[in-house]
Design a protein around this motif. Structure first.
Motif, mmCIF file in Angstrom:
data_model
loop_
_atom_site.group_PDB
_atom_site.id
_atom_site.type_symbol
_atom_site.label_atom_id
_atom_site.label_comp_id
_atom_site.label_asym_id
_atom_site.label_seq_id
_atom_site.Cartn_x
_atom_site.Cartn_y
_atom_site.Cartn_z
ATOM 1 N N THR A 72 0.797 -1.222 0.000
ATOM 2 C CA THR A 72 0.000 0.000 0.000
ATOM 3 C C THR A 72 0.834 1.279 0.000
ATOM 4 O O THR A 72 0.416 2.289 -0.562
ATOM 5 N N LEU A 73 2.023 1.246 0.600
ATOM 6 C CA LEU A 73 2.883 2.434 0.568
ATOM 7 C C LEU A 73 3.300 2.757 -0.862
ATOM 8 O O LEU A 73 3.296 3.917 -1.282
ATOM 9 N N THR A 74 3.634 1.697 -1.616
ATOM 10 C CA THR A 74 4.019 1.877 -3.012
ATOM 11 C C THR A 74 2.828 2.349 -3.839
ATOM 12 O O THR A 74 2.955 3.232 -4.700
ATOM 13 N N ILE A 75 1.666 1.764 -3.591
ATOM 14 C CA ILE A 75 0.452 2.157 -4.315
ATOM 15 C C ILE A 75 0.103 3.608 -4.018
ATOM 16 O O ILE A 75 -0.213 4.396 -4.929
ATOM 17 N N ARG A 76 0.208 3.976 -2.751
ATOM 18 C CA ARG A 76 -0.092 5.356 -2.348
ATOM 19 C C ARG A 76 0.868 6.336 -3.040
ATOM 20 O O ARG A 76 0.445 7.399 -3.512
ATOM 21 N N ASP A 77 2.136 5.967 -3.109
ATOM 22 C CA ASP A 77 3.136 6.812 -3.755
ATOM 23 C C ASP A 77 2.831 6.974 -5.241
ATOM 24 O O ASP A 77 2.923 8.071 -5.797
ATOM 25 N N PHE A 78 2.422 5.874 -5.899
ATOM 26 C CA PHE A 78 2.093 5.942 -7.319
ATOM 27 C C PHE A 78 0.906 6.853 -7.566
ATOM 28 O O PHE A 78 0.916 7.693 -8.476
ATOM 29 N N PHE A 79 -0.155 6.700 -6.758
ATOM 30 C CA PHE A 79 -1.343 7.538 -6.921
ATOM 31 C C PHE A 79 -0.991 9.017 -6.770
ATOM 32 O O PHE A 79 -1.524 9.871 -7.481
ATOM 33 N N SER A 80 -0.092 9.315 -5.833
ATOM 34 C CA SER A 80 0.299 10.701 -5.601
ATOM 35 C C SER A 80 1.013 11.293 -6.814
ATOM 36 O O SER A 80 0.871 12.477 -7.113
ATOM 37 N N LYS A 81 1.782 10.460 -7.506
ATOM 38 C CA LYS A 81 2.519 10.928 -8.683
ATOM 39 C C LYS A 81 1.641 10.919 -9.939
ATOM 40 O O LYS A 81 1.847 11.714 -10.841
ATOM 41 N N ARG A 82 0.684 9.977 -9.993
ATOM 42 C CA ARG A 82 -0.162 9.856 -11.179
ATOM 43 C C ARG A 82 -1.006 11.106 -11.388
ATOM 44 O O ARG A 82 -1.133 11.618 -12.502
ATOM 45 N N GLU A 83 -1.616 11.563 -10.325
ATOM 46 C CA GLU A 83 -2.402 12.793 -10.363
ATOM 47 C C GLU A 83 -2.048 13.590 -9.122
ATOM 48 O O GLU A 83 -2.360 13.178 -8.000
ATOM 49 N N VAL A 84 -1.427 14.735 -9.336
ATOM 50 C CA VAL A 84 -0.992 15.526 -8.191
ATOM 51 C C VAL A 84 -2.181 16.070 -7.413
ATOM 52 O O VAL A 84 -2.186 16.094 -6.191
ATOM 53 N N LYS A 85 -3.218 16.476 -8.136
ATOM 54 C CA LYS A 85 -4.388 17.052 -7.460
ATOM 55 C C LYS A 85 -5.714 16.442 -7.924
ATOM 56 O O LYS A 85 -6.650 16.326 -7.159
ATOM 57 N N GLY A 86 -5.800 16.069 -9.203
ATOM 58 C CA GLY A 86 -7.073 15.651 -9.756
ATOM 59 C C GLY A 86 -7.559 14.292 -9.265
ATOM 60 O O GLY A 86 -6.841 13.545 -8.605
ATOM 61 N N VAL A 87 -8.816 13.979 -9.613
ATOM 62 C CA VAL A 87 -9.419 12.705 -9.198
ATOM 63 C C VAL A 87 -10.014 11.965 -10.394
ATOM 64 O O VAL A 87 -10.792 11.036 -10.221
ATOM 65 N N SER A 88 -9.642 12.372 -11.606
ATOM 66 C CA SER A 88 -10.292 11.818 -12.798
ATOM 67 C C SER A 88 -10.096 10.309 -12.926
ATOM 68 O O SER A 88 -11.031 9.588 -13.308
ATOM 69 N N HIS A 89 -8.901 9.798 -12.619
ATOM 70 C CA HIS A 89 -8.654 8.361 -12.728
ATOM 71 C C HIS A 89 -9.545 7.576 -11.764
ATOM 72 O O HIS A 89 -10.076 6.517 -12.114
ATOM 73 N N PHE A 90 -9.722 8.112 -10.567
ATOM 74 C CA PHE A 90 -10.579 7.446 -9.587
ATOM 75 C C PHE A 90 -12.036 7.461 -10.064
ATOM 76 O O PHE A 90 -12.758 6.467 -9.936
ATOM 77 N N ALA A 91 -12.443 8.589 -10.627
ATOM 78 C CA ALA A 91 -13.825 8.706 -11.101
ATOM 79 C C ALA A 91 -14.107 7.764 -12.263
ATOM 80 O O ALA A 91 -15.156 7.108 -12.312
ATOM 81 N N MET A 92 -13.143 7.674 -13.192
ATOM 82 C CA MET A 92 -13.354 6.849 -14.384
ATOM 83 C C MET A 92 -13.455 5.361 -14.060
ATOM 84 O O MET A 92 -14.083 4.607 -14.808
ATOM 85 N N SER A 93 -12.851 4.947 -12.969
ATOM 86 C CA SER A 93 -12.868 3.521 -12.637
ATOM 87 C C SER A 93 -13.895 3.154 -11.568
ATOM 88 O O SER A 93 -13.983 1.996 -11.171
ATOM 89 N N HIS A 94 -14.680 4.137 -11.142
ATOM 90 C CA HIS A 94 -15.572 3.842 -10.014
ATOM 91 C C HIS A 94 -16.649 2.819 -10.381
ATOM 92 O O HIS A 94 -17.010 1.974 -9.561
ATOM 93 N N HIS A 95 -17.122 2.870 -11.624
ATOM 94 C CA HIS A 95 -18.141 1.901 -12.023
ATOM 95 C C HIS A 95 -17.598 0.472 -11.955
ATOM 96 O O HIS A 95 -18.347 -0.470 -11.656
#
Length: 217
Positions: A165-188
């Motif tokens: 989870t530390l690695t995953i958290r680090d990746f998410f932080s770099k993938r989108e510095v502020k936005g949430v579009s990736h999370f929104a697109m995969s919510h379904h």
């Protein structure tokens, strides 16, 4: 544990740390017993016991008439260090292996309480997306997947996933510095994953988790 055993463990850990730091390099000899005794401030018997322990675990190789060398098969990094430095593609491959099995076991072993927890985490993920709060999305996404890992009832797999989870958290932080579009697109897909676990549909759940991770960039 007696004092001698504690001292022996301490010397083993110190030698391991010196190997990790590069003081003693791969394929090279470590100092002879008299020098090790001076370096670590202990007697010959403690050094010999520590060398024996490290040789038994494969970290050192004792070669009669030559000396003791650091085994080339031993990584200089701990598993936590390797995870921290790993390429995300490598991490994602391991996540697929882990989560495919985790999802299968969650389908087979979940309780009503587990399903309630997964649903609660899914709702928190949705609310984090609506609030457009980046860090909240990261934590909610990780919590959702961890709730599925706990539902698998396999504590080893859950602990392994937790270690990522530390690695995953680090990746998410770099993938989108502020936005949430990736999370929104995969919510379904996350909603579909929850429903297939609840409905005990193994193949469908495994297909969905693969799709989530295939589009995790």
């Amino acid at each position: 544990m007696n004092v001698k055993e504690k001292l022996g463990d301490r010397i083993v850990n110190q030698i391991r740390a010196d190997i990790t730091s590069g003081t003693y390099k791969i394929n090279e000899k470590i100092p002879a017993e008299p020098e090790l005794m001076k370096l670590y401030g202990v007697g010959r018997s403690t050094i010999r016991e520590a060398i024996k322990t490290l040789a038994t675990s494969g970290i050192l190789i004792v070669q009669q008439g030559f000396g003791t060398i650091v085994n080339s098969a031993v990584s200089e990094q701990t598993i936590d260090q390797r995870l921290k430095n790993a390429d995300f593609d490598e991490i994602n491959v391991v996540r697929k292996l882990l989560e495919t099995e985790i999802v299968k076991l969650a389908v087979e072993n979940h309780s009503i309480a587990h399903i309630d927890e997964i649903e609660r985490c899914l709702e928190n993920r949705r609310l984090a997306i609506l609030s457009e709060h980046h860090n909240a999305c990261i934590e909610a996404d990780i919590a959702f997947h961890m709730s599925i890992a706990r539902a698998s009832l396999n504590t080893v797999l859950a602990d392994l996933y937790q270690s990522f989870t530390l690695t995953i958290r680090d990746f998410f932080s770099k993938r989108e510095v502020k936005g949430v579009s990736h999370f929104a697109m995969s919510h379904h897909l996350h909603e579909a994953l929850y429903k297939t676990i609840r409905a005990q549909k193994i193949k469908q759940a495994q297909t969905i988790i693969k799709e989530i991770l295939d589009n995790n960039y």
